[in-house]
Design an enzyme around this catalytic site. Sequence first.
Site, PDB file in Angstrom:
ATOM      1  CE  LYS A 244     118.690   8.161  42.658  1.00 41.89           C
ATOM      2  NZ  LYS A 244     119.339   8.990  41.629  1.00 41.89           N
ATOM      3  CB  ILE A 245     117.347   1.573  40.116  1.00 41.38           C
ATOM      4  CG1 ILE A 245     116.391   2.599  40.757  1.00 41.38           C
ATOM      5  CG2 ILE A 245     116.626   0.253  39.853  1.00 41.38           C
ATOM      6  CD1 ILE A 245     115.284   3.103  39.853  1.00 41.38           C
TER       7      ILE A 245
ATOM      8  CB  THR B  15     112.044  -2.020  36.006  1.00 43.05           C
ATOM      9  OG1 THR B  15     113.458  -1.930  36.181  1.00 43.05           O
ATOM     10  CG2 THR B  15     111.571  -3.434  36.234  1.00 43.05           C
ATOM     11  CB  SER B  16     114.463   1.855  32.754  1.00 47.72           C
ATOM     12  OG  SER B  16     115.168   2.923  33.279  1.00 47.72           O
ATOM     13  NE  ARG B  17     110.307   7.317  32.798  1.00 46.56           N
ATOM     14  CZ  ARG B  17     110.131   6.978  34.079  1.00 46.56           C
ATOM     15  NH1 ARG B  17     109.974   5.720  34.402  1.00 46.56           N
ATOM     16  NH2 ARG B  17     110.111   7.891  35.023  1.00 46.56           N
TER      17      ARG B  17
ATOM     18  CG  ASP C 198     106.789  -1.784  36.098  1.00 47.60           C
ATOM     19  OD1 ASP C 198     105.699  -2.332  36.351  1.00 47.60           O
ATOM     20  OD2 ASP C 198     107.144  -0.705  36.605  1.00 47.60           O
TER      21      ASP C 198
ATOM     22  CD  GLU D  92     104.346   3.710  31.000  1.00 46.84           C
ATOM     23  OE1 GLU D  92     105.083   2.722  30.878  1.00 46.84           O
ATOM     24  OE2 GLU D  92     104.291   4.413  32.025  1.00 46.84           O
TER      25      GLU D  92
ATOM     26  CG  HIS E 134     105.081   2.983  35.294  1.00 46.01           C
ATOM     27  ND1 HIS E 134     105.443   3.825  34.272  1.00 46.01           N
ATOM     28  CD2 HIS E 134     105.954   3.242  36.305  1.00 46.01           C
ATOM     29  CE1 HIS E 134     106.467   4.566  34.645  1.00 46.01           C
ATOM     30  NE2 HIS E 134     106.808   4.237  35.882  1.00 46.01           N
ATOM     31  CD  GLN E 135     102.752  -4.294  40.023  1.00 48.02           C
ATOM     32  OE1 GLN E 135     101.865  -4.742  39.311  1.00 48.02           O
ATOM     33  NE2 GLN E 135     102.962  -4.745  41.242  1.00 48.02           N
ATOM     34  CB  ALA E 136     108.893  -0.992  39.246  1.00 46.66           C
ATOM     35  CG  PHE E 137     105.955   3.901  41.537  1.00 43.36           C
ATOM     36  CD1 PHE E 137     105.268   3.438  40.435  1.00 43.36           C
ATOM     37  CD2 PHE E 137     105.267   4.656  42.478  1.00 43.36           C
ATOM     38  CE1 PHE E 137     103.925   3.722  40.254  1.00 43.36           C
ATOM     39  CE2 PHE E 137     103.906   4.950  42.308  1.00 43.36           C
ATOM     40  CZ  PHE E 137     103.241   4.478  41.190  1.00 43.36           C
TER      41      PHE E 137
HETATM   42  P1  NAD Z   1     120.185   7.212  38.274  1.00 35.17           P
HETATM   43  O1  NAD Z   1     120.282   8.557  37.658  1.00 35.17           O
HETATM   44  O2  NAD Z   1     120.657   7.001  39.690  1.00 35.17           O
HETATM   45  O3  NAD Z   1     120.978   6.146  37.366  1.00 35.17           O
HETATM   46  C1  NAD Z   1     120.934   6.131  35.967  1.00 35.17           C
HETATM   47  C2  NAD Z   1     122.255   5.595  35.457  1.00 35.17           C
HETATM   48  O4  NAD Z   1     122.189   5.534  34.027  1.00 35.17           O
HETATM   49  C3  NAD Z   1     123.447   6.516  35.804  1.00 35.17           C
HETATM   50  O5  NAD Z   1     124.509   5.759  36.352  1.00 35.17           O
HETATM   51  C4  NAD Z   1     123.827   7.112  34.460  1.00 35.17           C
HETATM   52  O6  NAD Z   1     125.224   7.394  34.360  1.00 35.17           O
HETATM   53  C5  NAD Z   1     123.421   5.998  33.519  1.00 35.17           C
HETATM   54  N1  NAD Z   1     123.334   6.454  32.140  1.00 35.17           N
HETATM   55  C6  NAD Z   1     123.093   7.707  31.666  1.00 35.17           C
HETATM   56  N2  NAD Z   1     123.156   7.711  30.324  1.00 35.17           N
HETATM   57  C7  NAD Z   1     123.415   6.428  29.950  1.00 35.17           C
HETATM   58  C8  NAD Z   1     123.618   5.815  28.693  1.00 35.17           C
HETATM   59  N3  NAD Z   1     123.554   6.517  27.550  1.00 35.17           N
HETATM   60  N4  NAD Z   1     123.902   4.498  28.668  1.00 35.17           N
HETATM   61  C9  NAD Z   1     123.994   3.781  29.815  1.00 35.17           C
HETATM   62  N5  NAD Z   1     123.825   4.315  31.031  1.00 35.17           N
HETATM   63  C10 NAD Z   1     123.545   5.626  31.099  1.00 35.17           C
HETATM   64  O7  NAD Z   1     118.683   6.779  38.111  1.00 35.17           O
HETATM   65  P2  NAD Z   1     117.887   5.659  38.924  1.00 35.17           P
HETATM   66  O8  NAD Z   1     117.256   6.279  40.116  1.00 35.17           O
HETATM   67  O9  NAD Z   1     118.757   4.456  39.071  1.00 35.17           O
HETATM   68  O10 NAD Z   1     116.699   5.344  37.890  1.00 35.17           O
HETATM   69  C11 NAD Z   1     116.935   4.684  36.661  1.00 35.17           C
HETATM   70  C12 NAD Z   1     115.688   4.739  35.830  1.00 35.17           C
HETATM   71  O11 NAD Z   1     114.656   3.953  36.443  1.00 35.17           O
HETATM   72  C13 NAD Z   1     115.035   6.136  35.741  1.00 35.17           C
HETATM   73  O12 NAD Z   1     115.640   6.893  34.718  1.00 35.17           O
HETATM   74  C14 NAD Z   1     113.611   5.818  35.411  1.00 35.17           C
HETATM   75  O13 NAD Z   1     113.469   5.788  34.014  1.00 35.17           O
HETATM   76  C15 NAD Z   1     113.408   4.403  35.945  1.00 35.17           C
HETATM   77  N6  NAD Z   1     112.390   4.345  37.018  1.00 35.17           N
HETATM   78  C16 NAD Z   1     111.336   3.504  36.856  1.00 35.17           C
HETATM   79  C17 NAD Z   1     110.345   3.406  37.846  1.00 35.17           C
HETATM   80  C18 NAD Z   1     109.183   2.456  37.725  1.00 35.17           C
HETATM   81  O14 NAD Z   1     108.233   2.544  38.527  1.00 35.17           O
HETATM   82  N7  NAD Z   1     109.169   1.529  36.776  1.00 35.17           N
HETATM   83  C19 NAD Z   1     110.447   4.206  38.980  1.00 35.17           C
HETATM   84  C20 NAD Z   1     111.560   5.053  39.140  1.00 35.17           C
HETATM   85  C21 NAD Z   1     112.529   5.116  38.144  1.00 35.17           C
END
Ligand code: NAD
Length: 335
Positions: A156-157, A235-237, A261, A266, A298-301
Site C-alpha cells: 500500500k505505502i 520509514t518502515s521499521r 523515521d 526506538e 516515528h511520526q510518519a503516521f
Molecule cells: P503492505 O502489507 O501493504 O505492504 C508490504 C509489502 O512488502 C507487500 O507488498 C509485501 O509483499 C512486501 N514484502 C513482504 N515480504 C517482503 C520481503 N521479504 N521483501 C520485500 N518485500 C516484502 O504494508 P504497508 O501498509 O505498505 O506498510 C509497509 C510498512 O510500513 C509496514 O510493515 C510498517 O512497518 C511500516 N509503517 C510505518 C509507519 C510509520 O509511522 N513510520 C506507519 C505505518 C506503517
Amino acid sequence: MKVAVFSTESYDSQFLDASNTSINVNHELVYFKTRLEPKTATLAKGFPVVCAFVNDDLGTETLKILAEQGTQLIALRCTGFNNVDLKTAAQLGIKIVRVTAYSPYAIAEHAVGLILMLNRKLYRAYNRVRDDNFALEGLLGFDLHGRTVGIVGTGKIGMIFAGIMQGFGCHLLGYDAYPNAKFEEIGDAHYVQLPELLSQSDIISLHCPLLNETEHIINAETIAQMKEGVMLINTSRGKLVDTKAVIEGIKAAKIGYFGTDVYEEEDDLFFKDLSTSIIQDDTFQLLQSFSNVVITAHQAFFTENALNDISTTTIANITEFEQGKPLTNEVKSSQ
Ligand code: NAD
C-alpha cells in the site's frame, strides 16, 4: 462502554472524543497519561474495555491483572500487536482488536519529505537563515528528475510512494517477495532482484514489513552492493536496518544520505520528551551527529487523516463489541 485509555497524549483524546461523539455512541472514555504495565493496570479496575498503544505492556502479568478486574476487550489503536501476549489473552477470555489499516499517504509522503530534506539540505538551510547566514556554500543539491529510485516492498505505502516519485520524473525499480502487477503499470517502473535494485539505485526506500527474513535486510553486505553516495530512506521499521553497518557506510562515504523515521532501539527513546535527559544510547547519538543524516521520531503516521482513521476504527471496534457483533478487526492468537 467504560473505556480506560492508556498512554494518552492530547491528540489521542482530541481524535477519540471527536469520533466518539460524531457517531453518537458515547462510550465513556477515561484517559490516563501513564503507560499500561503491571504496576498501572489497577487503574483499569471496573473498565470492561482497555484502549492501548504500541509501547503499552500487554504481557502475561498485565493481562492477568486486567482479567481479574473484569476487562474483556483490549482495543489497540495501532496496527502492530507484537506487544500483546495473544495466547494468554485467549486463555483469559480477553478479546483483542486493532486498526488494520490507516492512511498510507501519510507514510509515503513523509518518506518523500525526508528525501527533499536531504537532497536540498533543507534542515541546514532552515537553521542557517534563522542565523542570518544567507550563504549557499555547502547546500548544493541534485535534481530528482532522471534519478533511479529503488523501492523495497511495493504494498500500500510502497505503491503510493512509487506514484509520487514517478511524478518527479524518476526511474523506478521495485523489489517485492510478492510482486504486484500494478507496479509495472506505473510509467518507467520495473521489478528486479534485490542485488540489482541495490546496485542501480540512487535512492533506496524501504516499505516492506519487519519479518524474520527482512530483519537487517540492510547490512554490511547489502550496503557494499550499493552505489557510492546512495541515499537510504527508512520509514518502515528500525530493525530492517543494521544501524552499526549504516554508520560504517556513512563514515566510508558509501552512504551519502540517510533519512529515517524509525530506529532499532526506538522503544526507549521515541514518543517521549527526553530533552533534559542524558541519552545513554551511543549508537543513536553517533548517528545523530552526522551532517548527512535526518531522523524523525516515528511520526510518519502522524497526520490528521491517519489519526482520524485510527480513532474512527477504534470506536467502531468497541461499538461492535458492545453490541455483541462479530469483531471485524479481531486479532486471533494464531496470527
Ligand atoms: P503492505 O502489507 O501493504 O505492504 C508490504 C509489502 O512488502 C507487500 O507488498 C509485501 O509483499 C512486501 N514484502 C513482504 N515480504 C517482503 C520481503 N521479504 N521483501 C520485500 N518485500 C516484502 O504494508 P504497508 O501498509 O505498505 O506498510 C509497509 C510498512 O510500513 C509496514 O510493515 C510498517 O512497518 C511500516 N509503517 C510505518 C509507519 C510509520 O509511522 N513510520 C506507519 C505505518 C506503517
